[in-house]
Design a protein around this motif. Structure first.
Motif, short mmCIF file in Angstrom:
data_model
loop_
_atom_site.label_atom_id
_atom_site.label_comp_id
_atom_site.label_asym_id
_atom_site.label_seq_id
_atom_site.Cartn_x
_atom_site.Cartn_y
_atom_site.Cartn_z
N LYS A 2 0.85 -1.19 0.00
CA LYS A 2 0.00 0.00 0.00
C LYS A 2 0.88 1.23 0.00
N ALA A 3 0.51 2.23 -0.78
CA ALA A 3 1.26 3.48 -0.82
C ALA A 3 0.92 4.33 0.39
N ALA A 4 1.94 4.95 0.96
CA ALA A 4 1.72 5.78 2.16
C ALA A 4 1.01 7.09 1.83
N ASP A 5 1.19 7.58 0.60
CA ASP A 5 0.69 8.91 0.26
C ASP A 5 -0.57 8.89 -0.58
N GLY A 6 -1.33 7.79 -0.55
CA GLY A 6 -2.62 7.78 -1.21
C GLY A 6 -2.60 7.22 -2.62
N LEU A 7 -3.77 7.24 -3.26
CA LEU A 7 -3.97 6.57 -4.54
C LEU A 7 -3.39 7.33 -5.72
N LEU A 8 -3.18 8.63 -5.59
CA LEU A 8 -2.78 9.44 -6.74
C LEU A 8 -1.29 9.35 -7.04
N GLN A 9 -0.50 8.81 -6.13
CA GLN A 9 0.94 8.76 -6.33
C GLN A 9 1.31 7.50 -7.10
N LYS A 10 1.94 7.68 -8.28
CA LYS A 10 2.28 6.55 -9.13
C LYS A 10 3.47 5.78 -8.57
N TYR A 11 4.52 6.50 -8.16
CA TYR A 11 5.73 5.86 -7.65
C TYR A 11 5.95 6.24 -6.19
N ASN A 12 6.57 5.32 -5.48
CA ASN A 12 6.94 5.52 -4.08
C ASN A 12 8.45 5.38 -3.95
N GLU A 13 8.99 5.94 -2.87
CA GLU A 13 10.42 5.87 -2.62
C GLU A 13 10.68 5.33 -1.22
N MET A 53 10.68 2.90 5.72
CA MET A 53 10.16 4.26 5.69
C MET A 53 9.84 4.65 4.25
N GLU A 54 8.97 5.66 4.10
CA GLU A 54 8.67 6.25 2.80
C GLU A 54 9.25 7.65 2.76
N SER A 55 10.08 7.92 1.75
CA SER A 55 10.81 9.17 1.70
C SER A 55 9.98 10.28 1.07
N ASP A 56 10.14 11.49 1.63
CA ASP A 56 9.54 12.69 1.06
C ASP A 56 10.62 13.74 0.80
N GLN A 57 11.88 13.26 0.64
CA GLN A 57 12.99 14.18 0.47
C GLN A 57 14.03 13.58 -0.48
N ASP A 58 15.13 14.26 -0.63
CA ASP A 58 16.19 13.84 -1.55
C ASP A 58 16.88 12.58 -1.02
N PHE A 100 15.05 2.90 -2.29
CA PHE A 100 14.51 2.23 -3.47
C PHE A 100 13.62 3.22 -4.23
N PRO A 101 14.17 3.95 -5.19
CA PRO A 101 13.35 4.90 -5.95
C PRO A 101 12.41 4.18 -6.90
N GLN A 102 11.28 4.81 -7.19
CA GLN A 102 10.32 4.39 -8.20
C GLN A 102 9.80 2.96 -7.97
N VAL A 103 9.20 2.75 -6.83
CA VAL A 103 8.54 1.48 -6.52
C VAL A 103 7.03 1.71 -6.58
N ARG A 104 6.32 0.87 -7.33
CA ARG A 104 4.87 0.97 -7.43
C ARG A 104 4.19 0.12 -6.36
#
Length: 209
Positions: free
Chosen positions: A24-35, A95-100, A60-64
């Protein structure tokens, strides 16, 4: 290596993540990729007696959503290869990243060192260097690191702790794989007995406390 060939007094083990699935994505349904990223901490008997912690951080960048991330060779290294002595305690944060992501390792190492000082980890371990103290220390440290990263808008997805002991059968639970799962992450952690440290992922960094 077979279980009966393992010498718990001198042979090495590795604790590895074999794979994980982003359920499950942490930031909701609209986010295509997770980090997502993994932060792991481990302390063995030697690390408790002379306070030091093994740390490994891997992004891990760009995980669906629904993707399963697998690792070549034996897996992503949480501890070792080393002989833990009487015990090994570890804690794993997803963790799910929201930064660089490029600055992730340095940020977490800085937090780790400052929080280790603030809660007096060195003094705690020096006073009672047991597996019970060690897992308590790691639980506190994981919580503090997670909270600090959440202050920077990252999300905690999953947490998994473990304690491995020499004086059980089989020692250190070798050749076992443990599955952990919540709404966000499903993962498998394996304990591998080793004569040689081959086919392992990124090595852990040992930080003196």
């Amino acid at each position: 290596m077979e279980r009966e060939d393992f010498d718990e007094k001198k042979d090495k083990i590795a604790v590895v993540i074999k794979e994980f699935t982003l359920l499950k994505a942490a930031d909701g349904l609209l986010q295509k990729y997770n980090e997502p990223y993994i932060v792991s901490f481990a302390i063995d008997e030697k690390g408790a007696a002379n306070p030091a912690i093994d740390v490994n951080i891997l992004p891990f960048p760009q995980v669906r959503k629904g993707d399963t991330v697998t690792f070549d060779g034996q897996g992503h290294l949480i501890y070792g290869p080393s002989n833990p002595g009487e015990f090994l305690a570890y804690s794993i944060l997803f963790m799910e990243s929201d930064q660089d992501l490029r600055e992730l390792s340095q940020t977490i190492e800085t937090i780790l060192k400052s929080e280790a000082i603030s809660i007096g980890i060195k003094s705690l371990l020096n006073t009672v260097p047991s597996y019970a103290t060690t897992i308590n220390v790691l639980s506190q440290l994981s919580t503090l690191v997670s909270n600090k990263m959440q202050e920077q808008k990252d999300d905690e997805l999953f947490r998994k702790n473990g304690t491995l002991l020499r004086g059980v059968i089989p020692a250190y639970d070798i050749l076992r794989t443990y599955t952990g799962k919540n709404d966000f992450i499903e993962t498998k952690v394996s304990i591998i007995p080793l004569k040689e440290s081959t086919e392992l992922g990124n090595m852990c960094k040992r930080i003196e406390l």
